[in-house]
Every structure is written in C-alpha cells, then in structure tokens.
Design a protein around this motif. Structure first.
Motif, mmCIF file in Angstrom:
data_model
loop_
_atom_site.group_PDB
_atom_site.id
_atom_site.type_symbol
_atom_site.label_atom_id
_atom_site.label_comp_id
_atom_site.label_asym_id
_atom_site.label_seq_id
_atom_site.Cartn_x
_atom_site.Cartn_y
_atom_site.Cartn_z
ATOM 1 N N SER A 122 0.825 -1.202 0.000
ATOM 2 C CA SER A 122 0.000 0.000 0.000
ATOM 3 C C SER A 122 0.863 1.257 0.000
ATOM 4 O O SER A 122 0.618 2.180 -0.779
ATOM 5 C CB SER A 122 -0.918 -0.007 1.230
ATOM 6 N N LEU A 123 1.865 1.299 0.873
ATOM 7 C CA LEU A 123 2.764 2.458 0.911
ATOM 8 C C LEU A 123 3.410 2.689 -0.444
ATOM 9 O O LEU A 123 3.415 3.796 -0.971
ATOM 10 C CB LEU A 123 3.874 2.234 1.950
ATOM 11 N N PHE A 124 3.973 1.620 -0.999
ATOM 12 C CA PHE A 124 4.699 1.751 -2.251
ATOM 13 C C PHE A 124 3.764 2.068 -3.418
ATOM 14 O O PHE A 124 3.986 3.032 -4.153
ATOM 15 C CB PHE A 124 5.486 0.473 -2.555
ATOM 16 N N ALA A 125 2.716 1.266 -3.574
ATOM 17 C CA ALA A 125 1.865 1.403 -4.758
ATOM 18 C C ALA A 125 1.097 2.725 -4.783
ATOM 19 O O ALA A 125 1.051 3.395 -5.821
ATOM 20 C CB ALA A 125 0.893 0.225 -4.840
ATOM 21 N N TRP A 126 0.498 3.094 -3.648
ATOM 22 C CA TRP A 126 -0.278 4.329 -3.631
ATOM 23 C C TRP A 126 0.601 5.527 -3.936
ATOM 24 O O TRP A 126 0.271 6.372 -4.760
ATOM 25 C CB TRP A 126 -0.982 4.502 -2.286
ATOM 26 N N SER A 127 1.735 5.591 -3.269
ATOM 27 C CA SER A 127 2.599 6.753 -3.454
ATOM 28 C C SER A 127 3.387 6.693 -4.758
ATOM 29 O O SER A 127 3.822 7.729 -5.251
ATOM 30 C CB SER A 127 3.542 6.889 -2.266
ATOM 31 N N ALA A 128 3.555 5.506 -5.327
ATOM 32 C CA ALA A 128 4.287 5.392 -6.595
ATOM 33 C C ALA A 128 3.518 6.039 -7.745
ATOM 34 O O ALA A 128 4.117 6.484 -8.722
ATOM 35 C CB ALA A 128 4.588 3.928 -6.919
ATOM 36 N N TRP A 129 2.203 6.091 -7.652
ATOM 37 C CA TRP A 129 1.467 6.805 -8.714
ATOM 38 C C TRP A 129 1.185 8.248 -8.300
ATOM 39 O O TRP A 129 1.074 9.128 -9.159
ATOM 40 C CB TRP A 129 0.192 6.071 -9.116
ATOM 41 N N LYS A 130 1.061 8.505 -6.993
ATOM 42 C CA LYS A 130 0.809 9.873 -6.541
ATOM 43 C C LYS A 130 2.048 10.764 -6.692
ATOM 44 O O LYS A 130 1.919 11.950 -6.981
ATOM 45 C CB LYS A 130 0.371 9.880 -5.067
ATOM 46 N N LEU A 131 3.231 10.194 -6.499
ATOM 47 C CA LEU A 131 4.463 10.981 -6.573
ATOM 48 C C LEU A 131 4.665 11.596 -7.952
ATOM 49 O O LEU A 131 4.861 12.811 -8.057
ATOM 50 C CB LEU A 131 5.671 10.122 -6.169
ATOM 51 N N PRO A 132 4.587 10.829 -9.051
ATOM 52 C CA PRO A 132 4.734 11.460 -10.365
ATOM 53 C C PRO A 132 3.641 12.497 -10.641
ATOM 54 O O PRO A 132 3.913 13.527 -11.272
ATOM 55 C CB PRO A 132 4.635 10.303 -11.363
ATOM 56 N N LEU A 133 2.433 12.240 -10.166
ATOM 57 C CA LEU A 133 1.355 13.210 -10.342
ATOM 58 C C LEU A 133 1.696 14.524 -9.644
ATOM 59 O O LEU A 133 1.565 15.595 -10.227
ATOM 60 C CB LEU A 133 0.039 12.645 -9.798
ATOM 61 N N MET A 134 2.164 14.431 -8.404
ATOM 62 C CA MET A 134 2.538 15.643 -7.658
ATOM 63 C C MET A 134 3.738 16.334 -8.302
ATOM 64 O O MET A 134 3.804 17.565 -8.321
ATOM 65 C CB MET A 134 2.856 15.310 -6.200
ATOM 66 N N LEU A 135 4.684 15.553 -8.815
ATOM 67 C CA LEU A 135 5.845 16.150 -9.483
ATOM 68 C C LEU A 135 5.438 16.866 -10.767
ATOM 69 O O LEU A 135 6.063 17.849 -11.167
ATOM 70 C CB LEU A 135 6.906 15.086 -9.780
ATOM 71 N N TYR A 136 4.377 16.401 -11.404
ATOM 72 C CA TYR A 136 3.862 17.078 -12.595
ATOM 73 C C TYR A 136 3.071 18.331 -12.205
ATOM 74 O O TYR A 136 3.250 19.399 -12.792
ATOM 75 C CB TYR A 136 2.962 16.144 -13.412
ATOM 76 N N VAL A 137 2.202 18.190 -11.207
ATOM 77 C CA VAL A 137 1.326 19.294 -10.809
ATOM 78 C C VAL A 137 2.128 20.460 -10.235
ATOM 79 O O VAL A 137 1.798 21.623 -10.481
ATOM 80 C CB VAL A 137 0.260 18.797 -9.804
ATOM 81 N N ALA A 138 3.190 20.171 -9.508
ATOM 82 C CA ALA A 138 3.961 21.240 -8.854
ATOM 83 C C ALA A 138 4.466 22.279 -9.857
ATOM 84 O O ALA A 138 4.185 23.467 -9.711
ATOM 85 C CB ALA A 138 5.099 20.647 -8.038
ATOM 86 N N PRO A 139 5.213 21.887 -10.911
ATOM 87 C CA PRO A 139 5.692 22.922 -11.839
ATOM 88 C C PRO A 139 4.649 23.348 -12.872
ATOM 89 O O PRO A 139 4.628 24.493 -13.302
ATOM 90 C CB PRO A 139 6.890 22.279 -12.519
ATOM 91 N N ALA A 140 3.754 22.434 -13.278
ATOM 92 C CA ALA A 140 2.792 22.754 -14.334
ATOM 93 C C ALA A 140 1.686 23.677 -13.829
ATOM 94 O O ALA A 140 1.180 24.508 -14.585
ATOM 95 C CB ALA A 140 2.190 21.475 -14.911
ATOM 96 N N ASP A 141 1.294 23.494 -12.570
ATOM 97 C CA ASP A 141 0.249 24.298 -11.950
ATOM 98 C C ASP A 141 -0.999 24.418 -12.831
ATOM 99 O O ASP A 141 -1.444 25.525 -13.150
ATOM 100 C CB ASP A 141 0.792 25.684 -11.584
ATOM 101 N N PRO A 142 -1.598 23.273 -13.225
ATOM 102 C CA PRO A 142 -2.805 23.343 -14.041
ATOM 103 C C PRO A 142 -3.961 23.972 -13.257
ATOM 104 O O PRO A 142 -4.104 23.744 -12.057
ATOM 105 C CB PRO A 142 -3.105 21.884 -14.384
ATOM 106 N N ALA A 143 -4.764 24.753 -13.941
ATOM 107 C CA ALA A 143 -5.856 25.493 -13.292
ATOM 108 C C ALA A 143 -6.919 24.570 -12.708
ATOM 109 O O ALA A 143 -7.550 24.900 -11.704
ATOM 110 C CB ALA A 143 -6.486 26.457 -14.291
ATOM 111 N N ASP A 144 -7.144 23.409 -13.329
ATOM 112 C CA ASP A 144 -8.218 22.529 -12.879
ATOM 113 C C ASP A 144 -7.782 21.482 -11.847
ATOM 114 O O ASP A 144 -8.571 20.665 -11.426
ATOM 115 C CB ASP A 144 -8.858 21.838 -14.082
ATOM 116 N N VAL A 145 -6.500 21.495 -11.447
ATOM 117 C CA VAL A 145 -6.004 20.526 -10.466
ATOM 118 C C VAL A 145 -5.396 21.283 -9.288
ATOM 119 O O VAL A 145 -4.356 21.925 -9.427
ATOM 120 C CB VAL A 145 -4.941 19.592 -11.090
ATOM 121 N N THR A 146 -6.061 21.189 -8.141
ATOM 122 C CA THR A 146 -5.548 21.819 -6.925
ATOM 123 C C THR A 146 -5.712 20.834 -5.773
ATOM 124 O O THR A 146 -6.773 20.772 -5.150
ATOM 125 C CB THR A 146 -6.307 23.119 -6.605
ATOM 126 N N PRO A 147 -4.682 20.019 -5.513
ATOM 127 C CA PRO A 147 -4.803 19.090 -4.390
ATOM 128 C C PRO A 147 -4.811 19.859 -3.065
ATOM 129 O O PRO A 147 -4.239 20.944 -2.966
ATOM 130 C CB PRO A 147 -3.558 18.209 -4.505
#
Length: 194
Positions: A122-147
């Motif tokens: 659970s630790l590995f799998a959940w965060s393994a897909w969330k980490l790349p998403l957060m790494l994308y959202v951080a610099p891209a700052d899309p208007a429709d995605v605000t965690p």
C-alpha cells in the motif's frame, strides 16, 4: 525540532520546511533504526519512516491542517482515503517491525507478515502513482487541479512512502526465504537420521 516546525525557531539558511522535515525524519529514523544492523536487533528504519508517513495521513484524516495548503478542497472521500492510507502505513510498519524483531513469540507469524505485505504494498503502490502526479502538478500548476496538500509536503511524503515501502518489503521476503531454508534443512536432517 518541534520549535522549528511551528515557526518559533529558525530552520536555517538553505533549508525550507520540506527539506528540514525530510532531513530530520531520516536522521531520527537512522538513530532509532540504526541502518546496517541486523533485522532482529532494532526496528528497521523503513518501518519508522512508514509509521511517520502513516501518522501524518491519520493526522490529516482527523482534520489536521499542518501541511495542507487548501483545506476547503478536502471532501469526505479525501478524508476516508487519508484514513485508509494511514491505517495501512501504520499496520504495515507494525507488522514489519514485529517480524524483524521476532516478537511476540506467541503470535502466529502469518499475522504480522500479512499486515507487513499489505502495508508495504500500500505504501509503495499508492505513493508510486501519486508521486509522479505531484511532481507534474507542482511545476505545471494546471488550473483545474488543486490538491489539498501543500505540493512540497506531498512530494516529500510520497517519496518517503515509496522508499519506505520498497525497503520494508525486504523483511517479509527475507523472512519467507529464511523459512524455506529452515524447512529444507529440517527435511535434510530428518532424512539423514532415518
């Protein structure tokens, strides 16, 4: 450490809050888990890191706001998922800790191994897909995605979860290999006696 987290004491030049939290989490984990010791002497550092991650998720599930940038973005689904992440992170850490320490003796080994397997996965799998998403959202700052989470805190937390989940997995794997080797040795001893 607490003084720096709440802003009473300075963190230091070149260190932001996220860097400071990672540095101290690793330092405390290494001090408690003493990296390099055998698995039966001290709790594995990864179980300590996994437990810290789980406690943060449970804190958020209970309504905590430290590390949350957009509290209004949290909804019931988010709270339930945070509670589930926290439960499995803590359960997995406790299971791995128990297997590594070979305690308590009366507990069936399959029980902590089960929690260890599921929790590390659970630790590995959940965060393994969330980490790349957060790494994308951080610099891209899309208007429709605000965690709801502060992106830096989320990236650090998911990175710690991926590393801890992968590192903790070696305990049940080694335990299974050790059990198979012990069984094979007992069979050879029984055959040579008979």
């Amino acid at each position: 450490m607490v003084g720096s987290l709440v802003g009473v004491l300075p963190i230091g030049d070149g260190f932001g809050l996220a860097e400071w939290v990672v540095l101290n989490t690793v330092t405390v984990g290494m001090a408690v888990g003493r990296v390099g010791d055998g698995p039966r002497s001290v709790p594995p550092w990864a179980a300590v890191v996994g437990a810290v991650v789980g406690l943060v998720w449970l804190y958020w599930a209970a309504g905590g706001t430290l590390g949350i940038a957009h509290p209004a973005r949290r909804n019931t689904d988010w709270y339930v998922l945070a509670a589930v992440w926290g439960f499995w992170a803590l359960s997995g850490s406790a299971g791995i800790w128990t297997v590594a320490r070979a305690r308590p003796a009366g507990l069936p080994r399959w029980l902590p191994l089960t929690f260890g397997w599921v929790g590390t996965g659970s630790l590995f799998a959940w965060s393994a897909w969330k980490l790349p998403l957060m790494l994308y959202v951080a610099p891209a700052d899309p208007a429709d995605v605000t965690p709801p989470e502060n992106l830096t805190v989320a990236v650090v937390l998911h990175l710690c979860a991926v590393v801890a989940g992968a590192a903790m997995m070696r305990i049940p794997v080694r335990s299974r290999i050790h059990a198979a080797e012990s069984h094979a040795l007992r069979e050879v001893a029984t055959r040579s006696e008979g």
